[in-house]
Design a protein around this motif. Sequence first.
Motif, PDB file in Angstrom:
ATOM      1  N   LEU A  15       0.885  -1.224   0.510  1.00  0.00           N
ATOM      2  CA  LEU A  15      -0.010  -0.329   0.002  1.00  0.00           C
ATOM      3  C   LEU A  15       1.208   0.916  -0.191  1.00  0.00           C
ATOM      4  N   GLU A  16       1.685   1.631   0.945  1.00  0.00           N
ATOM      5  CA  GLU A  16       2.605   1.698   0.811  1.00  0.00           C
ATOM      6  C   GLU A  16       3.804   2.953  -0.322  1.00  0.00           C
ATOM      7  N   LEU A  17       3.736   1.574  -1.279  1.00  0.00           N
ATOM      8  CA  LEU A  17       4.936   1.570  -1.995  1.00  0.00           C
ATOM      9  C   LEU A  17       4.219   2.070  -3.355  1.00  0.00           C
ATOM     10  N   MET A  18       2.386   1.741  -3.757  1.00  0.00           N
ATOM     11  CA  MET A  18       2.065   2.084  -4.560  1.00  0.00           C
ATOM     12  C   MET A  18       0.921   3.759  -4.121  1.00  0.00           C
ATOM     13  N   GLN A  19       1.203   4.229  -2.732  1.00  0.00           N
ATOM     14  CA  GLN A  19       1.053   5.676  -2.397  1.00  0.00           C
ATOM     15  C   GLN A  19       1.927   6.439  -3.067  1.00  0.00           C
ATOM     16  N   TYR A  20       3.053   5.868  -2.669  1.00  0.00           N
ATOM     17  CA  TYR A  20       4.376   6.409  -3.138  1.00  0.00           C
ATOM     18  C   TYR A  20       4.595   6.847  -4.334  1.00  0.00           C
ATOM     19  N   LEU A  21       4.237   6.189  -5.327  1.00  0.00           N
ATOM     20  CA  LEU A  21       4.263   5.764  -7.167  1.00  0.00           C
ATOM     21  C   LEU A  21       3.550   6.828  -7.270  1.00  0.00           C
ATOM     22  N   LEU A  22       1.984   6.326  -6.881  1.00  0.00           N
ATOM     23  CA  LEU A  22       0.717   7.758  -7.090  1.00  0.00           C
ATOM     24  C   LEU A  22       1.025   8.600  -7.474  1.00  0.00           C
ATOM     25  N   LEU A  23       1.871   9.169  -5.931  1.00  0.00           N
ATOM     26  CA  LEU A  23       1.198  11.055  -5.380  1.00  0.00           C
ATOM     27  C   LEU A  23       3.076  11.025  -6.356  1.00  0.00           C
ATOM     28  N   ALA A  24       3.990  10.356  -6.469  1.00  0.00           N
ATOM     29  CA  ALA A  24       5.389  10.822  -7.564  1.00  0.00           C
ATOM     30  C   ALA A  24       3.925  11.379  -8.640  1.00  0.00           C
ATOM     31  N   TRP A  25       3.399  10.744  -9.481  1.00  0.00           N
ATOM     32  CA  TRP A  25       3.427  11.221 -10.829  1.00  0.00           C
ATOM     33  C   TRP A  25       2.306  12.462 -10.048  1.00  0.00           C
ATOM     34  N   GLN A  26       2.085  12.807  -9.155  1.00  0.00           N
ATOM     35  CA  GLN A  26       1.104  13.789  -8.877  1.00  0.00           C
ATOM     36  C   GLN A  26      -0.299  13.673  -8.936  1.00  0.00           C
ATOM     37  N   TYR A  27      -0.717  12.571  -8.246  1.00  0.00           N
ATOM     38  CA  TYR A  27      -2.429  12.043  -8.282  1.00  0.00           C
ATOM     39  C   TYR A  27      -2.615  12.202  -7.064  1.00  0.00           C
ATOM     40  N   GLU A  28      -3.832  12.413  -6.722  1.00  0.00           N
ATOM     41  CA  GLU A  28      -4.283  12.532  -5.180  1.00  0.00           C
ATOM     42  C   GLU A  28      -4.726  11.522  -4.580  1.00  0.00           C
ATOM     43  N   VAL A  29      -4.104  10.817  -3.480  1.00  0.00           N
ATOM     44  CA  VAL A  29      -4.558   9.369  -3.029  1.00  0.00           C
ATOM     45  C   VAL A  29      -5.155   9.380  -2.387  1.00  0.00           C
ATOM     46  N   LEU A  30      -6.107   8.352  -2.372  1.00  0.00           N
ATOM     47  CA  LEU A  30      -6.838   7.659  -0.831  1.00  0.00           C
ATOM     48  C   LEU A  30      -6.514   6.869  -0.845  1.00  0.00           C
ATOM     49  N   THR A  31      -6.827   6.204   0.205  1.00  0.00           N
ATOM     50  CA  THR A  31      -6.342   4.299   1.193  1.00  0.00           C
ATOM     51  C   THR A  31      -7.060   3.458   1.641  1.00  0.00           C
ATOM     52  N   ALA A  32      -7.657   2.510   1.892  1.00  0.00           N
ATOM     53  CA  ALA A  32      -8.277   1.968   1.883  1.00  0.00           C
ATOM     54  C   ALA A  32      -7.575  -0.171   2.598  1.00  0.00           C
ATOM     55  N   THR A  33      -7.351  -0.531   3.551  1.00  0.00           N
ATOM     56  CA  THR A  33      -6.858  -1.220   3.824  1.00  0.00           C
ATOM     57  C   THR A  33      -8.024  -2.608   3.836  1.00  0.00           C
ATOM     58  N   ASN A  34      -9.223  -2.879   2.947  1.00  0.00           N
ATOM     59  CA  ASN A  34      -9.542  -3.571   3.009  1.00  0.00           C
ATOM     60  C   ASN A  34     -10.881  -3.464   1.956  1.00  0.00           C
ATOM     61  N   GLY A  35     -11.584  -4.594   1.444  1.00  0.00           N
ATOM     62  CA  GLY A  35     -12.772  -4.092   0.885  1.00  0.00           C
ATOM     63  C   GLY A  35     -14.024  -3.266   0.822  1.00  0.00           C
ATOM     64  N   ALA A  36     -14.405  -3.426   2.438  1.00  0.00           N
ATOM     65  CA  ALA A  36     -15.230  -2.392   3.171  1.00  0.00           C
ATOM     66  C   ALA A  36     -15.327  -1.845   3.009  1.00  0.00           C
ATOM     67  N   GLN A  37     -13.709  -0.652   3.595  1.00  0.00           N
ATOM     68  CA  GLN A  37     -13.762  -0.037   3.964  1.00  0.00           C
ATOM     69  C   GLN A  37     -13.836   0.803   2.435  1.00  0.00           C
ATOM     70  N   GLY A  38     -12.572   0.131   1.370  1.00  0.00           N
ATOM     71  CA  GLY A  38     -12.429   0.165   0.187  1.00  0.00           C
ATOM     72  C   GLY A  38     -13.711   0.775  -0.563  1.00  0.00           C
ATOM     73  N   LEU A  39     -14.895   0.420  -0.327  1.00  0.00           N
ATOM     74  CA  LEU A  39     -16.085   0.482  -0.986  1.00  0.00           C
ATOM     75  C   LEU A  39     -17.017   1.625  -0.457  1.00  0.00           C
ATOM     76  N   ALA A  40     -16.890   2.105   1.004  1.00  0.00           N
ATOM     77  CA  ALA A  40     -17.264   3.181   1.807  1.00  0.00           C
ATOM     78  C   ALA A  40     -16.691   4.699   1.367  1.00  0.00           C
ATOM     79  N   LEU A  41     -14.748   4.052   0.856  1.00  0.00           N
ATOM     80  CA  LEU A  41     -14.997   4.949  -0.136  1.00  0.00           C
ATOM     81  C   LEU A  41     -14.573   5.354  -1.123  1.00  0.00           C
ATOM     82  N   ALA A  42     -15.156   4.806  -1.846  1.00  0.00           N
ATOM     83  CA  ALA A  42     -15.660   5.115  -3.288  1.00  0.00           C
ATOM     84  C   ALA A  42     -16.475   5.625  -3.336  1.00  0.00           C
ATOM     85  N   ALA A  43     -17.790   5.049  -2.571  1.00  0.00           N
ATOM     86  CA  ALA A  43     -19.276   6.366  -2.482  1.00  0.00           C
ATOM     87  C   ALA A  43     -19.142   7.220  -2.060  1.00  0.00           C
ATOM     88  N   SER A  44     -18.199   7.383  -1.272  1.00  0.00           N
ATOM     89  CA  SER A  44     -18.077   8.624  -0.843  1.00  0.00           C
ATOM     90  C   SER A  44     -17.852   9.697  -1.580  1.00  0.00           C
TER      91      SER A  44
END
Length: 294
Positions: A15-44
Amino acid sequence: MATRILVIEDNPVNLELMQYLLLAWQYEVLTATNGAQGLALAASQRPDLVVCDIQMEGIDGYEVARRLRADPALCHIPLVAVTAFAMVGDHEKALAAGFDRHLPKPIDPASFIAAIQPLLSGERVPPAPRPQTAAAGGAADPAGRVPETLRAPRKPCTLLTVDDGPLNVEYKADLLHAAGYELLTARSVEEALAALRSHRVDLVLSDVRMPGGGGFELLRQVRADAATRDLPFVFLTASARDEASRREGLALGADAYLVRPVPAAELLGQVRRCLNGEGGGGGGGSGSGGGGAG
């Protein structure tokens, strides 16, 4: 508004590696550590793209994709599966669940960015075919996806990266290998000096703050040695972000002083400029500095 990417991954290192890479390419990054949290973030948060691991406890990646595709408000979001699984049928299963791309771990930065950028263009993109494997005739050369102006100016071209953070080393290794560089690694000033004595090195890329003597001490010794005093030297740091540290590094003779996260293209461009004898890059939001004594 910056492009927002949601990463759903239960392995903290990945997760940290992916976040670092995407930030380096100037994307804004949201993170979730499980499927339920990810679905909630996608919805909100309604991200522009979702990157999701497959094998997770509870709601796995396949179920995340199915639920997102079944939601009229979220079904348009591009989905990318990033997984260590490489079993026969996994690629097809991921696409059938609703993913637009299925990419293997460990990720190659250049290949990963090249895969997600078309999905962010707003155009309909057909599902990608199964990635080539060595058994199928060899993987595509990832360096071919890095623009020629950012690749190593000659071969062989060896860089020494000095950093005590395994994640930072992994990211830099992936990025620099993809750009055609050979790489040596060291975790301390002592290891770096030993590498410089035993190998031909074309440029040093060093962190600033490390246990047992930092990057400034390394640079002092490099510049004091007749064999290495003209060696291009670039600082890349996340901790020594202040202006006083930047000025000290450049005064000691660094060719550039970059503050992480640095866009991948900027880092590759700076490395190439220093190898071509063009010195340090200009300032800007990343904290890069002007050239110092060579």
